[in-house]
Design a protein around this motif. Structure first.
Motif, PDB file in Angstrom:
ATOM      1  N   ILE A  22       0.834  -1.206   0.000  1.00 29.62           N
ATOM      2  CA  ILE A  22       0.000   0.000   0.000  1.00 29.62           C
ATOM      3  C   ILE A  22       0.863   1.249   0.000  1.00 29.62           C
ATOM      4  O   ILE A  22       0.634   2.192  -0.770  1.00 29.62           O
ATOM      5  CB  ILE A  22      -0.944   0.000   1.220  1.00 29.62           C
ATOM      6  N   SER A  23       1.869   1.286   0.872  1.00 23.23           N
ATOM      7  CA  SER A  23       2.735   2.461   0.977  1.00 23.23           C
ATOM      8  C   SER A  23       3.479   2.711  -0.330  1.00 23.23           C
ATOM      9  O   SER A  23       3.568   3.863  -0.791  1.00 23.23           O
ATOM     10  CB  SER A  23       3.742   2.267   2.113  1.00 23.23           C
ATOM     11  N   SER A 273       3.472  12.226   2.377  1.00 26.51           N
ATOM     12  CA  SER A 273       3.772  11.978   3.792  1.00 26.51           C
ATOM     13  C   SER A 273       2.533  12.218   4.658  1.00 26.51           C
ATOM     14  O   SER A 273       1.705  11.322   4.822  1.00 26.51           O
ATOM     15  CB  SER A 273       4.939  12.855   4.252  1.00 26.51           C
ATOM     16  N   ASP A 274       2.388  13.439   5.201  1.00 31.19           N
ATOM     17  CA  ASP A 274       1.286  13.706   6.129  1.00 31.19           C
ATOM     18  C   ASP A 274      -0.087  13.490   5.501  1.00 31.19           C
ATOM     19  O   ASP A 274      -1.019  13.053   6.172  1.00 31.19           O
ATOM     20  CB  ASP A 274       1.365  15.148   6.650  1.00 31.19           C
ATOM     21  N   SER A 275      -0.227  13.798   4.211  1.00 35.06           N
ATOM     22  CA  SER A 275      -1.547  13.751   3.561  1.00 35.06           C
ATOM     23  C   SER A 275      -1.741  12.498   2.710  1.00 35.06           C
ATOM     24  O   SER A 275      -2.547  12.503   1.779  1.00 35.06           O
ATOM     25  CB  SER A 275      -1.737  15.000   2.681  1.00 35.06           C
ATOM     26  N   THR A 347       2.323  11.620  10.920  1.00 33.80           N
ATOM     27  CA  THR A 347       2.228  10.777   9.731  1.00 33.80           C
ATOM     28  C   THR A 347       1.286   9.597   9.966  1.00 33.80           C
ATOM     29  O   THR A 347       0.945   9.275  11.109  1.00 33.80           O
ATOM     30  CB  THR A 347       3.616  10.234   9.344  1.00 33.80           C
ATOM     31  N   LEU A 348       0.872   8.954   8.877  1.00 32.98           N
ATOM     32  CA  LEU A 348       0.030   7.760   8.955  1.00 32.98           C
ATOM     33  C   LEU A 348       0.953   6.547   9.077  1.00 32.98           C
ATOM     34  O   LEU A 348       1.726   6.268   8.156  1.00 32.98           O
ATOM     35  CB  LEU A 348      -0.848   7.651   7.711  1.00 32.98           C
ATOM     36  N   TYR A 353       5.408   8.286   3.763  1.00 29.73           N
ATOM     37  CA  TYR A 353       6.836   8.197   3.472  1.00 29.73           C
ATOM     38  C   TYR A 353       7.621   8.964   4.535  1.00 29.73           C
ATOM     39  O   TYR A 353       7.311  10.113   4.833  1.00 29.73           O
ATOM     40  CB  TYR A 353       7.147   8.766   2.094  1.00 29.73           C
ATOM     41  N   GLY A 354       8.642   8.343   5.076  1.00 32.78           N
ATOM     42  CA  GLY A 354       9.488   8.975   6.084  1.00 32.78           C
ATOM     43  C   GLY A 354      10.353   7.930   6.747  1.00 32.78           C
ATOM     44  O   GLY A 354       9.830   7.001   7.382  1.00 32.78           O
ATOM     45  N   GLY A 355      11.656   8.045   6.595  1.00 36.76           N
ATOM     46  CA  GLY A 355      12.568   7.021   7.094  1.00 36.76           C
ATOM     47  C   GLY A 355      12.533   6.858   8.596  1.00 36.76           C
ATOM     48  O   GLY A 355      12.388   5.737   9.112  1.00 36.76           O
TER      49      GLY A 355
END
Length: 382
Positions: A22-23, A273-275, A347-348, A353-355
């Motif tokens: 999904i990501s 990312s956030d959205s 974030t979800l 996205y975000g390491g």
């Protein structure tokens, strides 16, 4: 040690693989037409693979060792939050990231969430399940959370600071707090909330001028967007209005993968990312959004089962801390995209996205898995 992996929770592993798919799809869709953000499928998969290895490594590591060294972990977390304030990189108005080689960044506030879960567990487990006392238990635990809360708040990072409080509340509840203390807290918080809202509206302009001078005026912009959406400017309402419009346009079945009109016209800020939930809602509609939320429900359900089945009190506390963190992040992220929660930088989990965010979420889930895999009756380490 590796033999313990034979007892790993297979449904959770399957859920993680589903999140990876999904990501990858959603982040690629959100960034493919972006003028300045280029995120390849390979990069997303490599990031997930590295984080999955970290999840497995944390799973086989005995969580009781972490509880034993909780004071040292807390010290490391606090020092990192202090250091990032002076030497960190400023991104989107907050100085909360360390620059790493290869263009990578690391956010100590994310790590502090996991450290706080371990530290609060160490403090609560001393009671052995007895009712918590205000002087000996609640005040020390509250003080342990208050310090990082303040350090993260002044970065400023309101989103992660709020998560610290949610973790505290969730773990105090499962830690056997007295109902009288809960009732007293609810009354105090309700009264304080009413007073704050009244004063906020009455002294709105002076407060705005003060925060603007301190560089925190964007907090009020986000709060006003939530409390008084019809009184703020179109620019302040831009992200929320466009998010609601995009999710609504997805309807029941969505506009189709890579076909989201608002997302691919770059009308949605931080869609990768956030959205990211907006991408799901616009391209896969209500059905796709419901499936995603169902997967989250199954993940939370599996974690709660692990907590119930844990033979170690500290293990149960850890799982509840992680569950509290995930539930709030999911609710806040989805809620702010449909206008029922104020905008924050949360974030979800497992999809945005975000390491740093993905790594900490994976390590948190690995800690939950460690509770499941270490059910032997060895002496407690706390």
């Amino acid at each position: 040690m590796l033999a313990k992996l034979k007892n790993i929770d297979i449904p959770i592993v399957v859920i993680l693989l589903a999140f990876m798919v999904i990501s990858t799809m959603m982040v690629y869709s959100a960034s493919v037409d972006h003028p300045s953000i280029v995120i390849s499928v390979t990069k997303i998969l490599v990031l997930y693979a590295v984080c999955f290895i970290a999840f497995l490594a944390c799973s086989v590591f005995d969580f009781r060792v972490l509880i034993r060294i909780a004071p040292y972990l807390y010290g490391i977390g606090i020092l990192s939050l202090i250091a990032v304030y002076f030497f960190g990189k400023k991104i989107h108005g907050a100085r909360g990231w360390f620059e790493l080689p290869g263009g990578l960044t690391f956010q100590p506030a994310e790590l502090m969430k996991l450290i706080l879960i371990i530290c609060v567990t160490a403090l609560l487990a001393r009671r052995g399940g007895d009712l918590l006392q205000i002087k000996n238990d609640i005040i020390p635990v509250g003080a342990a959370v208050l310090l990082p809360f303040i350090l993260v708040l002044i970065q400023p990072d309101l989103g992660n600071a709020i998560i610290f409080v949610i973790i505290l509340l969730g773990m105090l509840w499962i830690g056997n707090i007295k109902y009288s203390h809960v009732l007293l807290s609810v009354v105090i918080l309700a009264g304080a909330g009413f007073l704050i809202l009244t004063l906020y509206k009455q002294f709105h302009q002076p407060l705005f001028d003060l925060l603007k001078g301190l560089g925190f005026s964007h907090w009020m912009d986000r709060i006003d967007t939530f409390l008084y959406p019809h009184e703020v400017s179109a620019d302040d309402n831009y992200q929320v209005n466009n998010a609601i419009r995009a999710i609504g346009s997805g309807g029941l079945e969505g506009e189709g993968f890579l076909q989201g009109t608002s997302v691919h016209s770059n009308f949605i800020p931080f869609a990768y990312s956030d959205s990211i939930f907006v991408v799901v809602g616009e391209e896969f509609g209500f059905r796709g959004s419901a499936v995603l939320l169902l997967i989250y429900f199954l993940l939370i359900y599996r974690m709660i089962l692990i907590s119930i089945q844990s033979s170690h009190l500290g293990g149960a506390y850890i799982v509840v801390g992680v569950v509290s963190m995930f539930v709030f992040q999911i609710f806040e992220n989805v809620g702010m995209m449909i206008g029922i929660m104020p905008l924050t930088g949360i974030t979800l989990p497992f999809v945005s996205y975000g390491g740093t965010s993905l790594m900490i979420n994976m390590l948190s889930l690995g800690l939950v898995m460690s509770v499941k895999l270490h059910q032997d009756r060895e002496p407690e380490l706390f």
